[in-house]
Scaffold this active site. Structure first.
Site, PDB file in Angstrom:
ATOM      1  N   GLU A  35       0.868  -1.168   0.000  1.00  0.00           N
ATOM      2  CA  GLU A  35       0.000   0.000   0.000  1.00  0.00           C
ATOM      3  C   GLU A  35       0.912   1.227   0.000  1.00  0.00           C
ATOM      4  OE1 GLU A  35      -2.758   0.273   3.269  1.00  0.00           O
ATOM      5  OE2 GLU A  35      -3.532   2.172   2.510  1.00  0.00           O
ATOM      6  N   ARG A 261       5.821 -13.250   8.893  1.00  0.00           N
ATOM      7  CA  ARG A 261       6.477 -11.952   8.732  1.00  0.00           C
ATOM      8  C   ARG A 261       7.900 -12.013   9.249  1.00  0.00           C
ATOM      9  NH1 ARG A 261       2.406  -7.871   8.325  1.00  0.00           N
ATOM     10  NH2 ARG A 261       3.795  -6.156   8.853  1.00  0.00           N
ATOM     11  N   LYS A 271       4.382   0.536  10.264  1.00  0.00           N
ATOM     12  CA  LYS A 271       4.460   1.849   9.606  1.00  0.00           C
ATOM     13  C   LYS A 271       3.888   2.937  10.498  1.00  0.00           C
ATOM     14  CE  LYS A 271       3.436   0.112   5.191  1.00  0.00           C
ATOM     15  NZ  LYS A 271       2.442   0.080   4.139  1.00  0.00           N
TER      16      LYS A 271
HETATM   17  P1  ATP Z   1       2.851  -2.378   7.963  1.00  0.00           P
HETATM   18  O1  ATP Z   1       2.191  -3.230   8.991  1.00  0.00           O
HETATM   19  O2  ATP Z   1       4.265  -2.043   8.204  1.00  0.00           O
HETATM   20  O3  ATP Z   1       2.010  -1.190   7.572  1.00  0.00           O
HETATM   21  P2  ATP Z   1       1.754  -3.743   5.773  1.00  0.00           P
HETATM   22  O4  ATP Z   1       1.629  -5.211   5.825  1.00  0.00           O
HETATM   23  O5  ATP Z   1       0.538  -2.929   5.980  1.00  0.00           O
HETATM   24  O6  ATP Z   1       2.940  -3.314   6.706  1.00  0.00           O
HETATM   25  P3  ATP Z   1       1.881  -3.399   2.988  1.00  0.00           P
HETATM   26  O7  ATP Z   1       2.385  -2.225   2.280  1.00  0.00           O
HETATM   27  O8  ATP Z   1       0.433  -3.674   2.939  1.00  0.00           O
HETATM   28  O9  ATP Z   1       2.405  -3.261   4.451  1.00  0.00           O
HETATM   29  O10 ATP Z   1       2.694  -4.712   2.626  1.00  0.00           O
HETATM   30  C1  ATP Z   1       3.049  -5.119   1.349  1.00  0.00           C
HETATM   31  C2  ATP Z   1       3.474  -6.558   1.410  1.00  0.00           C
HETATM   32  O11 ATP Z   1       4.587  -6.699   2.285  1.00  0.00           O
HETATM   33  C3  ATP Z   1       2.367  -7.434   1.970  1.00  0.00           C
HETATM   34  O12 ATP Z   1       2.275  -8.588   1.164  1.00  0.00           O
HETATM   35  C4  ATP Z   1       2.822  -7.772   3.351  1.00  0.00           C
HETATM   36  O13 ATP Z   1       2.372  -9.035   3.716  1.00  0.00           O
HETATM   37  C5  ATP Z   1       4.343  -7.723   3.225  1.00  0.00           C
HETATM   38  N1  ATP Z   1       4.981  -7.384   4.504  1.00  0.00           N
HETATM   39  C6  ATP Z   1       4.752  -6.298   5.275  1.00  0.00           C
HETATM   40  N2  ATP Z   1       5.469  -6.354   6.412  1.00  0.00           N
HETATM   41  C7  ATP Z   1       6.175  -7.510   6.363  1.00  0.00           C
HETATM   42  C8  ATP Z   1       7.096  -8.164   7.247  1.00  0.00           C
HETATM   43  N3  ATP Z   1       7.448  -7.628   8.413  1.00  0.00           N
HETATM   44  N4  ATP Z   1       7.638  -9.334   6.854  1.00  0.00           N
HETATM   45  C9  ATP Z   1       7.307  -9.879   5.674  1.00  0.00           C
HETATM   46  N5  ATP Z   1       6.446  -9.330   4.806  1.00  0.00           N
HETATM   47  C10 ATP Z   1       5.872  -8.168   5.134  1.00  0.00           C
HETATM   48 MG    MG Z   2      -1.162  -3.013   4.952  1.00  0.00          MG
END
Ligand code: ATP
Ligand code: MG
Length: 560
Positions: A35, A261, A271
């Site tokens: 995102e 993760r 984030k």
């Molecule tokens: P955050 O919780 O930091 O906002 P998010 O999951 O909302 O992270 P996105 O931008 O939606 O962030 O994530 C894009 C991709 O990265 C998704 O497929 C998510 O599963 C993966 N991702 C995010 N954080 C991690 C992590 N700590 N380890 C592995 N993959 C991750």
């Molecule tokens: Mg997200």
């Protein structure tokens, strides 16, 4: 460092099985779907490595898809940084795509589900809807609008889309089962009303799809075969499948696969929390060298190759765990040991005066040059000339007027080696009126040029040094962990409670002249001190990337 080798894992097993059975006609296509509401962090590096790395390994392709379904938090600035950071990590998206490109198709499919009697407009507010969802072992409550007729639903959906209703006044929900044991299937919301400007579609849309309604359908539109995501989406998989099953889609539908993760000790990757550190001014920005963002790590001097190797070699599992940050640092050190040029710099300078240093005919101190290897690990890096003279900078730590037990560095009467130059013996000190040490006096032995005594006598210590008249000033940022606790927030539930108030100290050091020639972003090894990255923007500023000591090896040894 050899090319990282991916451990065999359950994802590869699934893909192999699909290929053997001819599912997807042997095609492999993945996507990385961030995102655009923030900068990528080290956790994303894991997802990127899995998504791109797996596709590459099977001769398939991986697109970058911006999951831009929330107009309130998303910006072009984030899209640009995401694109750049993925390239920096060393991956090349086959195409750059946006979920918002499918808003039209998604809407058509929403009408289709309404017409099938599989979706309805709910006039209740979010709070009521969520209270009616129930919980584990607690059935949900049907909305009073659940059995609306198809025509009324269609009319309302069209009017939602046309902008007739206020935000939060209505949603479109899938009609599945309010008593389903999986909460995700209790009539999930598909569309919500937002009268906000979207950075790509502007004012074209005032209804926006939820993650669940957008994700699998976007995968299907793009021809994704394996939709790899993190474990928190595990319970959403039945919903992912439900939408795809109930839409008029031909052929094999994409398959969602979840993995754990990547989290680290002493590190926060949420984030929301990182954004708070930026907003509070705790750090200088998203690209502060203490941040676990890819931009922060890059400024800090972490090589992309080391991050990639770490993410690949730790393997991919379905068990949540926390990696030691020291383990990642060991990868960084291993890479930098092979690639970083060596220099000498003194971080806490103390003046060393060699009283018997010769002067030339005009009375000026003689200057000698020593040829030094730039990187003993890599002869191709060549050598350089390092100036030596009668006035040097040494580390304050490398001198003790009254040496404590087992202290073998310089002290009055003791002889040590100045690396690659001469053996010197301390003879006395200068102090100011407060009694503070201002200089150490020494004599050198001209017969020890290069650092060895012809009579074979040994010294117990070799120290780095910088010739004072030739030195350049450097600002050096020394870092401690940004979070003191191994598991930030473990004690109080709030990670930010464990912030280290002293995570950065900036010292003014003295370095050999060649340090001034460091390219922006170049990482050098300052001998005996560690690895230091030249700031990409500010000349003369260096960030301590990591020390020389392998703390990870020590931890593993302790754990036996
Ligand atoms: P955050 O919780 O930091 O906002 P998010 O999951 O909302 O992270 P996105 O931008 O939606 O962030 O994530 C894009 C991709 O990265 C998704 O497929 C998510 O599963 C993966 N991702 C995010 N954080 C991690 C992590 N700590 N380890 C592995 N993959 C991750
Ligand atoms: Mg997200």
């Amino acid at each position: 460092m050899t090319e990282p080798v991916a451990a065999n894992d359950f994802i590869r097993d699934i893909i192999r099985r699909d290929n053997e059975q001819g599912t997807y006609g042997g095609r492999v296509q993945t996507r990385f779907p961030p995102e655009p509401n923030g900068y990528l962090h080290i956790g994303h590096a894991k997802a990127i490595t899995v998504d791109f790395g797996t596709a590459e390994e099977f001769g398939g392709l991986c697109n970058l898809r911006l999951d831009d379904t929330n107009p309130d938090t998303e910006e072009t600035e984030f899209v640009e940084s995401i694109v750049a950071d993925i390239e920096w990590l060393g991956f090349h998206p086959h195409r750059l795509l946006h979920a918002s490109d499918y808003f039209g198709q998604l809407y058509e499919w929403a009408e289709y589900l309404v017409q099938q009697g599989l979706a309805y407009v709910d006039d209740q507010d979010g709070e009521t809807i969520s209270a009616q969802r129930g919980g584990f072992g607690k059935p949900g409550v049907d909305s009073p609008f659940r059995d609306r007729g198809i025509e009324e639903n269609l009319d309302l959906l069209r009017r939602m889309k046309a902008g007739e209703f206020a935000e939060g006044s209505r949603v479109l929900r899938a009609k599945i089962d309010m008593n389903h044991e999986n909460m995700a299937l209790r009539d999930p919301v598909m569309y919500r009303i937002r009268h906000s400007h979207h950075f790509r579609t502007g004012g074209d849309w005032c209804i926006f799809p939820t993650y669940d309604w957008a994700h699998g359908q976007s995968d299907a539109i793009e021809g994704v075969t394996h939709s790899i995501c993190t474990l928190e989406f595990d319970t959403h998989r039945p919903l992912y499948d439900w939408y795809l099953e109930h839409l008029p889609l031909p052929g094999d539908q994409p398959r969602q696969i979840e993995f754990a993760r990547l989290e680290f000790t002493h590190t926060v990757t949420s984030k929301r929390r990182l954004a708070k550190l930026v907003a509070d001014g705790t750090v200088d920005g998203w690209d502060d060298a203490r941040m676990p963002t890819l931009r922060g790590l890059r400024r800090r001097g972490y090589p992309a190759r080391a991050i990639r190797a770490f993410c690949t070699e730790i393997g991919t599992t379905r068990t949540n765990s926390r990696q030691s940050i020291e383990a990642l640092e060991a990868y960084v050190r291993r890479e930098l040991n092979a690639t970083a040029q060596r220099r000498m710099a003194v971080l806490r300078p103390l003046r060393l005066v060699i009283d018997n240093w010769p002067t030339d005919a005009s009375g000026a101190p003689v200057v000698e040059y020593f040829e030094v290897a730039n990187n003993p690990e890599n002869p191709a890096d060549g050598t350089r000339q390092v100036a030596f003279s009668g006035e040097l900078w040494i580390e304050q730590d490398d001198f003790a007027e009254v040496p404590p037990p087992k202290y073998f560095r310089l002290s009055p009467g003791r002889e040590v080696r100045l690396r690659g130059a001469y053996l010197v013996t301390a003879t006395g000190v200068d102090k100011d009126e407060d009694g503070t040490l201002t200089a150490v006096h020494a004599t050198y032995d001209p017969a020890t040029r290069g650092g060895d005594a012809p009579d074979g006598r040994k010294v117990k210590s070799t120290m780095h040094w910088v010739s004072a008249p030739h030195a350049v000033d450097v600002d050096v940022a020394l870092y401690e962990r940004l979070f003191t606790a191994q598991v930030p927030g473990e004690a109080t539930g709030e990670a930010l409670d464990d912030l280290n108030p002293n995570s950065r100290e900036i010292v003014v050091g003295r370095a050999e002249a060649a340090v001034a020639d460091a390219a922006p972003g170049q990482v050098l090894q300052f001998e005996r001190l560690g690895y230091f990255a030249a700031d990409p923007d500010t000349a003369g500023l260096f960030h301590r990337t990591v020390g020389l000591r392998d703390e990870w090896a020590a931890i593993q040894k302790r754990q036996g």
